[in-house]
Design a protein around this motif. Structure first.
Motif, PDB file in Angstrom:
ATOM      1  N   GLY A 206       0.805  -1.210   0.000  1.00  0.00           N
ATOM      2  CA  GLY A 206       0.000   0.000   0.000  1.00  0.00           C
ATOM      3  C   GLY A 206       0.839   1.260   0.000  1.00  0.00           C
ATOM      4  N   ARG A 207       2.142   1.126  -0.178  1.00  0.00           N
ATOM      5  CA  ARG A 207       3.055   2.276  -0.187  1.00  0.00           C
ATOM      6  C   ARG A 207       3.634   2.465  -1.588  1.00  0.00           C
ATOM      7  NH1 ARG A 207       7.664   1.082   2.575  1.00  0.00           N
ATOM      8  NH2 ARG A 207       8.279   3.270   2.377  1.00  0.00           N
ATOM      9  N   LEU A 208       3.150   3.486  -2.273  1.00  0.00           N
ATOM     10  CA  LEU A 208       3.743   3.918  -3.536  1.00  0.00           C
ATOM     11  C   LEU A 208       4.593   5.128  -3.222  1.00  0.00           C
ATOM     12  CD1 LEU A 208       4.000   3.776  -6.628  1.00  0.00           C
ATOM     13  CD2 LEU A 208       1.968   5.238  -6.768  1.00  0.00           C
ATOM     14  N   SER A 214      17.443  16.350  -5.367  1.00  0.00           N
ATOM     15  CA  SER A 214      18.048  17.654  -5.608  1.00  0.00           C
ATOM     16  C   SER A 214      19.557  17.497  -5.574  1.00  0.00           C
ATOM     17  CB  SER A 214      17.598  18.665  -4.542  1.00  0.00           C
ATOM     18  OG  SER A 214      18.104  18.294  -3.265  1.00  0.00           O
ATOM     19  N   THR A 215      20.280  18.579  -5.757  1.00  0.00           N
ATOM     20  CA  THR A 215      21.746  18.510  -5.763  1.00  0.00           C
ATOM     21  C   THR A 215      22.310  18.224  -4.378  1.00  0.00           C
ATOM     22  OG1 THR A 215      21.836  20.917  -5.502  1.00  0.00           O
ATOM     23  CG2 THR A 215      21.995  20.034  -7.744  1.00  0.00           C
ATOM     24  N   TRP A 216      21.459  18.359  -3.346  1.00  0.00           N
ATOM     25  CA  TRP A 216      21.980  18.188  -1.997  1.00  0.00           C
ATOM     26  C   TRP A 216      21.241  17.152  -1.164  1.00  0.00           C
ATOM     27  CZ3 TRP A 216      19.609  22.540  -3.929  1.00  0.00           C
ATOM     28  CH2 TRP A 216      18.332  22.805  -3.457  1.00  0.00           C
ATOM     29  N   ASP A 217      20.134  16.601  -1.677  1.00  0.00           N
ATOM     30  CA  ASP A 217      19.367  15.703  -0.810  1.00  0.00           C
ATOM     31  C   ASP A 217      18.419  14.848  -1.641  1.00  0.00           C
ATOM     32  OD1 ASP A 217      18.517  14.568   1.532  1.00  0.00           O
ATOM     33  OD2 ASP A 217      17.143  16.198   2.084  1.00  0.00           O
ATOM     34  N   VAL A 218      17.897  13.788  -0.989  1.00  0.00           N
ATOM     35  CA  VAL A 218      16.842  12.959  -1.554  1.00  0.00           C
ATOM     36  C   VAL A 218      15.695  12.945  -0.557  1.00  0.00           C
ATOM     37  CG1 VAL A 218      16.171  10.669  -2.346  1.00  0.00           C
ATOM     38  CG2 VAL A 218      18.482  11.487  -2.796  1.00  0.00           C
ATOM     39  N   GLU A 219      14.556  13.499  -0.959  1.00  0.00           N
ATOM     40  CA  GLU A 219      13.378  13.532  -0.104  1.00  0.00           C
ATOM     41  C   GLU A 219      12.403  12.470  -0.582  1.00  0.00           C
ATOM     42  OE1 GLU A 219       9.644  16.495   1.121  1.00  0.00           O
ATOM     43  OE2 GLU A 219      11.341  17.254  -0.070  1.00  0.00           O
ATOM     44  N   VAL A 220      11.798  11.744   0.336  1.00  0.00           N
ATOM     45  CA  VAL A 220      10.897  10.646  -0.005  1.00  0.00           C
ATOM     46  C   VAL A 220       9.458  11.034   0.339  1.00  0.00           C
ATOM     47  CG1 VAL A 220      10.280   8.242   0.429  1.00  0.00           C
ATOM     48  CG2 VAL A 220      12.694   8.932   0.387  1.00  0.00           C
ATOM     49  N   ILE A 221       8.555  10.786  -0.600  1.00  0.00           N
ATOM     50  CA  ILE A 221       7.124  10.953  -0.382  1.00  0.00           C
ATOM     51  C   ILE A 221       6.458   9.619  -0.671  1.00  0.00           C
ATOM     52  CG2 ILE A 221       5.017  12.116  -1.142  1.00  0.00           C
ATOM     53  CD1 ILE A 221       6.630  14.545  -1.801  1.00  0.00           C
ATOM     54  N   SER A 222       5.662   9.128   0.281  1.00  0.00           N
ATOM     55  CA  SER A 222       4.972   7.845   0.119  1.00  0.00           C
ATOM     56  C   SER A 222       3.507   7.989   0.452  1.00  0.00           C
ATOM     57  CB  SER A 222       5.597   6.763   1.006  1.00  0.00           C
ATOM     58  OG  SER A 222       6.938   6.516   0.650  1.00  0.00           O
TER      59      SER A 222
END
Length: 223
Positions: A206-208, A214-222
């Motif tokens: 149930g998690r898509l 970005s050049t400085w980070d990886v942000e996760v949205i689920s």
């Protein structure tokens, strides 16, 4: 970058809405493939992505499950049984078609192929056949399954990009390229040795998930 969807249109709709609220440029949204099979809403997923590609500029890559579907359309009696074992039955059902036995005669497989082709429509099939194998911007590359770490992106084999490569998860790339991929389910999105896996098993968990890079980070949205 959006991970493997596998027939989960409700989750895709929710995730797209959240990305829209962030006002991200649609042309920077890349889906890593495997839009169909296993989940129950493959037809709806394909139609949504087809629309987003043409209306908003979203990029959709080819996954191994779409490749199996195309193979079924081209060689139904040979490719059909394998595709069904990987979740093709759910995709057929999403287009209003019933199951077919793996031992069905060739003419039955061809009839089922013809019915699916009619249900999909010419535009959707043509769109599937045009899906690219990778997307790249600067030192970020997006592929479906993986890549041979010793080979340039432009020289990768189709099989490595769609099904993975045995050295992909064991050997870090030496060219500074970060490869974002799906195909292999991960519990948590993390970046390591030039790899970022973003398939969080939507059809089972149930998690898509999407990774905002970005050049400085990886942000996760689920979801």
């Amino acid at each position: 970058m959006i991970g493997d969807i596998h027939g989960c249109d409700r989750l895709l709709s929710e995730l797209i809405s959240r990305l829209e609220r962030l006002e991200l440029p649609p042309q920077h949204v890349v889906c890593v493939g495997d839009y169909i099979d296993r989940g129950d809403e493959s037809a709806a997923v394909l139609r949504r992505l087809h629309r987003l590609t043409h209306e908003a500029g979203v990029t959709c890559l080819l996954g191994n499950h779409e490749d199996m579907l195309i193979d079924f359309l081209d060689r139904p009696e040979r490719a059909g049984p394998r595709w069904l074992r990987y979740g093709g039955l759910q995709t057929l059902a999403s287009f209003g078609l019933g199951p077919i036995a793996e031992t069905a005669p060739e003419e039955a497989w061809r009839a089922h192929r013809n019915a699916l082709r009619l249900a999909m429509g010419e535009d959707l099939e043509a769109w599937l056949r045009r899906l690219p194998l990778f997307w790249r911007s600067g030192n970020i590359a997006v592929v479906h399954a993986g890549a041979d770490p010793a080979v340039r992106l432009s020289d990768q084999s189709r099989r490595s990009l769609l099904w993975g490569h045995p050295e992909f998860s064991r050997t870090a790339r030496q060219d500074g390229l970060w490869v974002i991929h799906g195909h292999t389910v991960v519990e948590r999105i993390a970046h390591r040795d030039g790899r970022i896996g973003i398939d969080t098993g939507a059809y089972a968990t149930g998690r898509l998930s999407a990774a905002l890079v970005s050049t400085w980070d990886v942000e996760v949205i689920s979801t």
